[in-house]
Design an enzyme around this catalytic site. Structure first.
Site, PDB file in Angstrom:
ATOM      1  N   GLY A  86      10.932  30.689  50.819  1.00 53.09           N
ATOM      2  CA  GLY A  86      11.696  29.784  51.654  1.00 53.09           C
ATOM      3  C   GLY A  86      10.770  29.117  52.655  1.00 53.09           C
ATOM      4  O   GLY A  86       9.661  29.598  52.919  1.00 53.09           O
ATOM      5  N   TYR A  87      11.232  28.022  53.215  1.00 57.74           N
ATOM      6  CA  TYR A  87      10.415  27.211  54.108  1.00 57.74           C
ATOM      7  C   TYR A  87      10.999  27.204  55.507  1.00 57.74           C
ATOM      8  O   TYR A  87      12.143  26.813  55.723  1.00 57.74           O
ATOM      9  CB  TYR A  87      10.282  25.793  53.546  1.00 57.74           C
ATOM     10  CG  TYR A  87       9.428  25.808  52.309  1.00 57.74           C
ATOM     11  CD1 TYR A  87       8.069  25.559  52.396  1.00 57.74           C
ATOM     12  CD2 TYR A  87       9.957  26.159  51.076  1.00 57.74           C
ATOM     13  CE1 TYR A  87       7.260  25.637  51.272  1.00 57.74           C
ATOM     14  CE2 TYR A  87       9.160  26.243  49.953  1.00 57.74           C
ATOM     15  CZ  TYR A  87       7.813  25.981  50.062  1.00 57.74           C
ATOM     16  OH  TYR A  87       7.019  26.077  48.944  1.00 57.74           O
ATOM     17  N   LEU A  88      10.188  27.660  56.466  1.00 58.99           N
ATOM     18  CA  LEU A  88      10.550  27.610  57.878  1.00 58.99           C
ATOM     19  C   LEU A  88      10.319  26.204  58.409  1.00 58.99           C
ATOM     20  O   LEU A  88      10.979  25.768  59.348  1.00 58.99           O
ATOM     21  CB  LEU A  88       9.712  28.617  58.675  1.00 58.99           C
ATOM     22  CG  LEU A  88       9.960  30.074  58.288  1.00 58.99           C
ATOM     23  CD1 LEU A  88       8.826  30.956  58.764  1.00 58.99           C
ATOM     24  CD2 LEU A  88      11.290  30.546  58.863  1.00 58.99           C
TER      25      LEU A  88
END
Length: 157
Positions: free
Chosen positions: A30-32
């Site tokens: 996932g991408y912050l």
């Protein structure tokens, strides 16, 4: 750990035979943040936080180890699509390795292959095998960070 990543990315024309004979890594990521890229990833039983600098063919990359609890905590804070895929490491000529990503879930129609190189010159001189499709290295829509934010093949306006 910092390194310079030089890679080319391709669509996949045909899945190689005997895929189950190659090393497989199951991933959840996932991408912050997507600009700059800050990603959390589970690779089998390992957990990593990654920062990627700008660039398409080459960019700086920093990887820091995480534990399971930190990964799960940060994954809840990610925006957009959580990407799940299996990566197969397939040996190529000249001691290169094709990393074939077969995506899962809503992205299961997507199959990409990347090859990392020691130099830009080596990347420029690479001749892909027959099973590779179109070179999408410079098409930002095929970067996982873009896909996590916008889904498949949508243009930013």
């Amino acid at each position: 750990m910092e390194n310079m990543e030089i890679e080319r990315k391709f669509l996949v024309k045909k899945i190689p035979d005997n895929l189950d004979t190659y090393e497989r890594i199951d991933m959840i990521q996932g991408y912050l943040n997507t600009d700059p890229v800050v990603r959390v990833r589970k690779e089998n039983d390992d957990y990593v936080l990654t920062y990627k600098g700008s660039g398409l063919l080459s960019h700086s990359e920093y990887n820091l180890p995480l534990n399971k609890e930190a990964f799960e905590h940060l994954l809840k804070k990610c925006d957009g699509i959580i990407i799940s895929k299996s990566r197969y490491k397939i040996p190529l000529k000249n001691n290169l390795t094709a990393e074939l990503d077969i995506f899962k879930g809503d992205l299961d129609s997507l199959k990409l292959v990347e090859v990392e190189f020691d130099s830009v010159e080596e990347a420029d001189n690479f001749t892909p095998p027959e099973w590779f499709g179109e070179d999408v290295t410079t098409d930002g829509r095929y970067h996982n960070s873009y896909i996590s934010k916008y889904g498949l093949l949508k243009w930013r306006y």
